[in-house]
Design a protein around this motif. Structure first.
Motif, PDB file in Angstrom:
ATOM      1  N   ARG A 269      96.871  11.957 -12.513  1.00 20.46           N
ATOM      2  CA  ARG A 269      98.055  11.581 -13.286  1.00 20.46           C
ATOM      3  C   ARG A 269      98.468  10.150 -12.954  1.00 20.46           C
ATOM      4  NH1 ARG A 269     102.964  15.729 -13.724  1.00 20.46           N
ATOM      5  NH2 ARG A 269     101.158  16.879 -14.482  1.00 20.46           N
ATOM      6  N   ARG A 270      98.456   9.813 -11.684  1.00 23.25           N
ATOM      7  CA  ARG A 270      98.847   8.455 -11.298  1.00 23.25           C
ATOM      8  C   ARG A 270      97.847   7.427 -11.828  1.00 23.25           C
ATOM      9  NH1 ARG A 270     101.443   6.931  -5.520  1.00 23.25           N
ATOM     10  NH2 ARG A 270     102.412   4.988  -6.207  1.00 23.25           N
ATOM     11  N   ILE A 271      96.564   7.775 -11.777  1.00 23.03           N
ATOM     12  CA  ILE A 271      95.546   6.857 -12.284  1.00 23.03           C
ATOM     13  C   ILE A 271      95.705   6.670 -13.786  1.00 23.03           C
ATOM     14  CG2 ILE A 271      93.065   6.528 -12.615  1.00 23.03           C
ATOM     15  CD1 ILE A 271      92.700   8.115  -9.952  1.00 23.03           C
ATOM     16  N   LEU A 272      95.993   7.752 -14.516  1.00 23.41           N
ATOM     17  CA  LEU A 272      96.187   7.652 -15.957  1.00 23.41           C
ATOM     18  C   LEU A 272      97.408   6.805 -16.298  1.00 23.41           C
ATOM     19  CD1 LEU A 272      95.425  11.339 -17.002  1.00 23.41           C
ATOM     20  CD2 LEU A 272      94.037   9.334 -17.547  1.00 23.41           C
TER      21      LEU A 272
ATOM     22  N   SER B  58      96.650  -0.788  -9.716  1.00 20.08           N
ATOM     23  CA  SER B  58      97.892  -0.598  -8.960  1.00 20.08           C
ATOM     24  C   SER B  58      97.608  -0.138  -7.536  1.00 20.08           C
ATOM     25  CB  SER B  58      98.789   0.426  -9.663  1.00 20.08           C
ATOM     26  OG  SER B  58      98.255   1.739  -9.572  1.00 20.08           O
ATOM     27  N   TYR B  59      96.494   0.569  -7.338  1.00 13.94           N
ATOM     28  CA  TYR B  59      96.129   1.014  -5.991  1.00 13.94           C
ATOM     29  C   TYR B  59      95.832  -0.197  -5.102  1.00 13.94           C
ATOM     30  CZ  TYR B  59      95.856   5.996  -7.078  1.00 13.94           C
ATOM     31  OH  TYR B  59      96.164   7.289  -7.406  1.00 13.94           O
ATOM     32  N   SER B  60      95.142  -1.177  -5.659  1.00 12.38           N
ATOM     33  CA  SER B  60      94.831  -2.379  -4.884  1.00 12.38           C
ATOM     34  C   SER B  60      96.112  -3.051  -4.399  1.00 12.38           C
ATOM     35  CB  SER B  60      94.017  -3.346  -5.747  1.00 12.38           C
ATOM     36  OG  SER B  60      93.738  -4.535  -5.041  1.00 12.38           O
ATOM     37  N   ASP B  61      97.093  -3.142  -5.271  1.00  9.44           N
ATOM     38  CA  ASP B  61      98.367  -3.770  -4.896  1.00  9.44           C
ATOM     39  C   ASP B  61      99.072  -2.968  -3.799  1.00  9.44           C
ATOM     40  OD1 ASP B  61      97.868  -5.678  -6.822  1.00  9.44           O
ATOM     41  OD2 ASP B  61      99.080  -4.684  -8.354  1.00  9.44           O
TER      42      ASP B  61
ATOM     43  N   ALA C 298      86.531   1.608 -24.281  1.00  3.73           N
ATOM     44  CA  ALA C 298      87.448   2.360 -23.419  1.00  3.73           C
ATOM     45  C   ALA C 298      87.309   1.926 -21.959  1.00  3.73           C
ATOM     46  CB  ALA C 298      87.180   3.856 -23.559  1.00  3.73           C
ATOM     47  N   LEU C 299      86.067   1.771 -21.494  1.00  3.86           N
ATOM     48  CA  LEU C 299      85.840   1.431 -20.093  1.00  3.86           C
ATOM     49  C   LEU C 299      86.236  -0.003 -19.758  1.00  3.86           C
ATOM     50  CD1 LEU C 299      82.503   3.318 -19.417  1.00  3.86           C
ATOM     51  CD2 LEU C 299      84.646   3.624 -18.160  1.00  3.86           C
ATOM     52  N   ARG C 300      86.408  -0.830 -20.751  1.00  4.90           N
ATOM     53  CA  ARG C 300      86.942  -2.167 -20.473  1.00  4.90           C
ATOM     54  C   ARG C 300      88.414  -2.099 -20.080  1.00  4.90           C
ATOM     55  NH1 ARG C 300      83.731  -5.137 -25.451  1.00  4.90           N
ATOM     56  NH2 ARG C 300      81.828  -5.615 -24.254  1.00  4.90           N
ATOM     57  N   ASN C 301      89.029  -0.958 -20.339  1.00  4.19           N
ATOM     58  CA  ASN C 301      90.437  -0.774 -19.958  1.00  4.19           C
ATOM     59  C   ASN C 301      90.594   0.206 -18.804  1.00  4.19           C
ATOM     60  OD1 ASN C 301      93.351  -1.174 -20.455  1.00  4.19           O
ATOM     61  ND2 ASN C 301      93.285   1.015 -20.962  1.00  4.19           N
ATOM     62  N   VAL C 302      90.012   1.383 -18.919  1.00  6.25           N
ATOM     63  CA  VAL C 302      90.167   2.424 -17.896  1.00  6.25           C
ATOM     64  C   VAL C 302      88.917   2.479 -17.018  1.00  6.25           C
ATOM     65  CG1 VAL C 302      91.720   3.810 -19.305  1.00  6.25           C
ATOM     66  CG2 VAL C 302      89.264   4.216 -19.468  1.00  6.25           C
ATOM     67  N   PRO C 303      89.065   2.973 -15.784  1.00  4.20           N
ATOM     68  CA  PRO C 303      90.293   3.466 -15.162  1.00  4.20           C
ATOM     69  C   PRO C 303      91.121   2.389 -14.467  1.00  4.20           C
ATOM     70  CG  PRO C 303      88.473   3.836 -13.683  1.00  4.20           C
ATOM     71  CD  PRO C 303      87.882   3.184 -14.912  1.00  4.20           C
ATOM     72  N   MET C 304      90.721   1.119 -14.627  1.00  2.63           N
ATOM     73  CA  MET C 304      91.432   0.059 -13.908  1.00  2.63           C
ATOM     74  C   MET C 304      92.858  -0.120 -14.413  1.00  2.63           C
ATOM     75  SD  MET C 304      89.492  -0.809 -11.550  1.00  2.63           S
ATOM     76  CE  MET C 304      87.810  -0.322 -11.145  1.00  2.63           C
ATOM     77  N   GLN C 305      93.053   0.086 -15.714  1.00  7.34           N
ATOM     78  CA  GLN C 305      94.371  -0.027 -16.326  1.00  7.34           C
ATOM     79  C   GLN C 305      94.804   1.350 -16.847  1.00  7.34           C
ATOM     80  OE1 GLN C 305      96.058  -2.797 -16.018  1.00  7.34           O
ATOM     81  NE2 GLN C 305      94.310  -3.884 -15.114  1.00  7.34           N
ATOM     82  N   PRO C 306      96.090   1.529 -17.163  1.00 11.96           N
ATOM     83  CA  PRO C 306      96.551   2.825 -17.683  1.00 11.96           C
ATOM     84  C   PRO C 306      95.847   3.208 -18.987  1.00 11.96           C
ATOM     85  CG  PRO C 306      98.403   1.458 -16.997  1.00 11.96           C
ATOM     86  CD  PRO C 306      97.197   0.574 -16.950  1.00 11.96           C
TER      87      PRO C 306
END
Length: 277
Positions: free
Chosen positions: A112-115, A121-124, A186-194
């Motif tokens: 849920r947090r990753i989505l 955000s984890y890196s930060d 899709a992978l250009r956005n997730v999972p790095m971004q919401p």
């Protein structure tokens, strides 16, 4: 060179704390493990466990580092290269008496947090926690945060490799090419971004599942229901499409030996968590 990426990563920094050595083992594996062939599926990675390679040193979400002495002996017998034999012998000396983890457990990422936030955000958050540890001189916190940074970089590297692999994959028909192009977008956005859609949510969850072992899909329907309901209400996804996509991720669970998922259940306030999804 022999495919022992976890062993090579673990042996990279002999004097480092165990948590750093484990992190370097995982990151090195993610940087080099072979990627399964893309065959036009709507999700990727697909139908392959990226962790179970039959090596002398493997990683498992339940037992952590796994050492197989007989497999290492096979590696030794298969090579006459003095450098390779020296490296393998060093692994044996290091891990011959490594304590085996007993029992069994499960690994459940915070999907849920990753989505909602994305892995960036984890890196930060890791960096903020590391800064606190450095300011306070808390060595255990410092070691843990630095290990998490190594793992995060490993996941980031693997994500880039997956994207490049898909971009270079040739498809034999228009439908497969369309599926590949949608997956790449899709992978250009997730999972790095919401995740911005139900499909992106599934792509993100599937990616993290494979990084995770694969083991557990968590609260699958509760985590993805908001994205599904928003897209369904907007006419962007039909029930039939949703069923097709979910069948694919269920097939990935079967093909990779993943274990479990929580469906329905209760919400945090005690009310029913069952949804249309």
């Amino acid at each position: 060179a022999m495919g022992e990426y976890i062993a090579a990563g673990y042996m990279k920094s002999p004097g480092a704390p165990p948590v750093i050595r484990f992190a370097e083992a995982l990151a090195n594996h993610l940087a080099h493990v072979g990627l399964p062939e893309y065959k036009g599926e709507i999700l990727y990675p697909c139908s392959a466990n990226i962790w179970t390679a039959g090596n002398a040193v493997d990683w498992h979400y339940s037992s952590c580092l796994y050492y197989n002495d007989s497999r290492l002996e096979e590696r030794l017998q298969a090579t006459d290269d003095p450098d390779a034999r020296a490296a393998l012998d060093a692994v044996r000396q290091e891990l011959h008496d490594y304590p085996r983890v007993g029992g069994y457990t499960h690994s459940i990422p915070n999907y849920r947090r990753i989505l909602l936030e994305g892995l960036e955000s984890y890196s930060d958050r890791i960096q903020r926690s590391l800064d606190i540890g450095l300011a306070r001189g808390e060595q255990e916190r410092i070691d843990f945060c630095r290990a998490m940074q190594i793992v995060w970089e490993g996941v980031h590297t693997f994500h880039g490799r997956v994207l490049a692999h898909l971009e270079q994959s040739e498809c034999g028909d228009a439908a497969s090419a369309a599926a590949r192009d949608r997956l790449i977008a899709a992978l250009r956005n997730v999972p790095m971004q919401p995740a911005r859609s139900f499909y992106e949510g599934l792509v993100s969850v599937n990616f993290i599942l494979h990084i995770d072992g694969p083991d557990d899909l968590g609260r699958f329907d509760q985590d993805l229901a908001p994205l599904f309901e928003a897209d369904r209400d907007a006419g962007l996804v039909s029930d039939e499409e949703a069923v097709e996509w979910i069948r694919r991720i269920w097939r990935n669970i079967d093909d990779t030996g993943a274990w479990n998922v929580a469906l329905g259940g209760l919400l945090e306030d005690g009310t029913s968590g069952i949804s249309h999804l």
